[in-house]
Write a protein that holds these residues in place. Structure first.
Motif, PDB file in Angstrom:
ATOM      1  N   UNK A 227       0.831  -1.013   0.062  1.00 48.77           N
ATOM      2  CA  UNK A 227      -0.086   0.001   0.056  1.00 48.77           C
ATOM      3  C   UNK A 227       0.737   1.239  -0.033  1.00 48.77           C
ATOM      4  N   UNK A 228       0.347   2.158  -0.349  1.00 50.75           N
ATOM      5  CA  UNK A 228       1.038   3.518  -0.453  1.00 50.75           C
ATOM      6  C   UNK A 228       1.143   4.182   1.065  1.00 50.75           C
ATOM      7  N   UNK A 229       2.198   4.629   1.588  1.00 55.52           N
ATOM      8  CA  UNK A 229       2.008   5.503   2.727  1.00 55.52           C
ATOM      9  C   UNK A 229       2.663   6.732   2.927  1.00 55.52           C
ATOM     10  N   UNK A 230       2.373   7.595   3.655  1.00 62.16           N
ATOM     11  CA  UNK A 230       3.035   9.253   3.630  1.00 62.16           C
ATOM     12  C   UNK A 230       4.390   8.645   4.429  1.00 62.16           C
ATOM     13  N   UNK A 231       5.528   9.557   4.394  1.00 60.30           N
ATOM     14  CA  UNK A 231       6.645   9.350   4.958  1.00 60.30           C
ATOM     15  C   UNK A 231       6.334   9.392   6.349  1.00 60.30           C
ATOM     16  N   UNK A 232       5.272  10.004   7.237  1.00 58.96           N
ATOM     17  CA  UNK A 232       5.058   9.909   8.415  1.00 58.96           C
ATOM     18  C   UNK A 232       4.244   8.698   8.829  1.00 58.96           C
ATOM     19  N   UNK A 233       3.550   8.169   7.863  1.00 61.19           N
ATOM     20  CA  UNK A 233       3.209   6.919   8.259  1.00 61.19           C
ATOM     21  C   UNK A 233       3.967   5.613   8.100  1.00 61.19           C
ATOM     22  N   UNK A 234       4.854   5.689   7.310  1.00 59.17           N
ATOM     23  CA  UNK A 234       6.300   4.845   7.172  1.00 59.17           C
ATOM     24  C   UNK A 234       7.210   4.911   8.372  1.00 59.17           C
ATOM     25  N   UNK A 235       7.529   6.191   8.853  1.00 57.61           N
ATOM     26  CA  UNK A 235       8.197   6.264   9.998  1.00 57.61           C
ATOM     27  C   UNK A 235       7.586   5.705  11.268  1.00 57.61           C
ATOM     28  N   UNK A 236       6.190   5.875  11.269  1.00 59.82           N
ATOM     29  CA  UNK A 236       5.570   5.356  12.546  1.00 59.82           C
ATOM     30  C   UNK A 236       5.629   3.822  12.463  1.00 59.82           C
ATOM     31  N   UNK A 237       5.475   3.166  11.301  1.00 60.11           N
ATOM     32  CA  UNK A 237       5.532   1.930  11.116  1.00 60.11           C
ATOM     33  C   UNK A 237       6.852   1.316  11.588  1.00 60.11           C
ATOM     34  N   UNK A 238       7.937   1.872  10.961  1.00 58.98           N
ATOM     35  CA  UNK A 238       9.339   1.524  11.386  1.00 58.98           C
ATOM     36  C   UNK A 238       9.553   1.813  12.825  1.00 58.98           C
ATOM     37  N   UNK A 239       9.214   2.466  13.502  1.00 62.19           N
ATOM     38  CA  UNK A 239       9.241   3.164  14.869  1.00 62.19           C
ATOM     39  C   UNK A 239       8.658   2.012  15.779  1.00 62.19           C
ATOM     40  N   UNK A 240       7.452   1.257  15.229  1.00 62.45           N
ATOM     41  CA  UNK A 240       6.741   0.380  15.992  1.00 62.45           C
ATOM     42  C   UNK A 240       7.823  -0.998  15.916  1.00 62.45           C
ATOM     43  N   UNK A 241       8.051  -1.335  14.827  1.00 64.19           N
ATOM     44  CA  UNK A 241       8.952  -2.200  14.586  1.00 64.19           C
ATOM     45  C   UNK A 241      10.376  -2.324  15.318  1.00 64.19           C
ATOM     46  N   UNK A 242      10.985  -1.066  15.270  1.00 66.47           N
ATOM     47  CA  UNK A 242      12.009  -0.623  16.283  1.00 66.47           C
ATOM     48  C   UNK A 242      11.968  -1.122  17.575  1.00 66.47           C
ATOM     49  N   UNK A 243      10.669  -0.512  18.129  1.00 62.38           N
ATOM     50  CA  UNK A 243      10.456  -0.772  19.634  1.00 62.38           C
ATOM     51  C   UNK A 243      10.022  -2.278  19.750  1.00 62.38           C
ATOM     52  N   UNK A 244       9.510  -2.899  18.812  1.00 67.62           N
ATOM     53  CA  UNK A 244       9.421  -4.394  18.833  1.00 67.62           C
ATOM     54  C   UNK A 244      10.630  -5.188  19.336  1.00 67.62           C
ATOM     55  N   UNK A 245      11.658  -4.794  18.298  1.00 64.55           N
ATOM     56  CA  UNK A 245      13.132  -5.346  18.345  1.00 64.55           C
ATOM     57  C   UNK A 245      13.734  -4.969  19.516  1.00 64.55           C
ATOM     58  N   UNK A 246      13.601  -3.660  19.986  1.00 64.76           N
ATOM     59  CA  UNK A 246      14.401  -3.200  21.412  1.00 64.76           C
ATOM     60  C   UNK A 246      13.845  -3.958  22.300  1.00 64.76           C
ATOM     61  N   UNK A 247      12.664  -4.162  22.649  1.00 61.75           N
ATOM     62  CA  UNK A 247      12.135  -4.803  23.857  1.00 61.75           C
ATOM     63  C   UNK A 247      12.140  -6.111  23.971  1.00 61.75           C
ATOM     64  N   UNK A 248      12.253  -6.953  22.627  1.00 62.58           N
ATOM     65  CA  UNK A 248      11.852  -8.260  22.463  1.00 62.58           C
ATOM     66  C   UNK A 248      10.855  -8.857  22.878  1.00 62.58           C
ATOM     67  N   UNK A 249      10.679 -10.259  23.162  1.00 62.17           N
ATOM     68  CA  UNK A 249       9.687 -10.871  23.523  1.00 62.17           C
ATOM     69  C   UNK A 249       8.524 -11.056  22.768  1.00 62.17           C
ATOM     70  N   UNK A 250       7.203 -10.644  23.097  1.00 63.73           N
ATOM     71  CA  UNK A 250       6.073 -10.672  22.073  1.00 63.73           C
ATOM     72  C   UNK A 250       5.750  -9.202  21.710  1.00 63.73           C
TER      73      UNK A 250
END
Length: 83
Positions: free
Chosen positions: A10-33
């Motif tokens: 799908x198409x995303x704005x730069x801000x939406x893409x950044x939010x999605x990557x930030x959520x992934x980064x948080x998941x990687x940073x904290x681990x677990x589920x």
């Protein structure tokens, strides 16, 4: 045969893409589920301490494609096993 495959295009704005990557980064940073909001649904998965990564950049036909791939086993290896 793959056990599970989820693909979303799908198409995303730069801000939406950044939010999605930030959520992934948080998941990687904290681990677990981890839970990622992807459009109308939520993707839940386990993130281990160690994972493999691959980064690929391709330029062709006037477009740049950036792929960042993370891989890890679906289950933890038994202690003492050769992995």
């Amino acid at each position: 045969m793959k056990d599970l495959k989820f693909e979303q295009k799908r198409s995303l704005s730069r801000l939406e893409a950044a939010d999605q990557l930030s959520a992934l980064a948080d998941a990687l940073r904290h681990g677990g589920s981890a839970e990622l909001e992807l459009g109308p649904g939520t993707l839940s998965f386990r993130v281990p301490e160690e994972l493999r990564t691959e980064v690929e950049v391709e330029v062709s036909d006037g477009e740049i494609e950036l792929e960042i791939e993370f891989k890890w086993p679906t289950s933890q290896a038994a202690p003492g096993s050769d992995d």
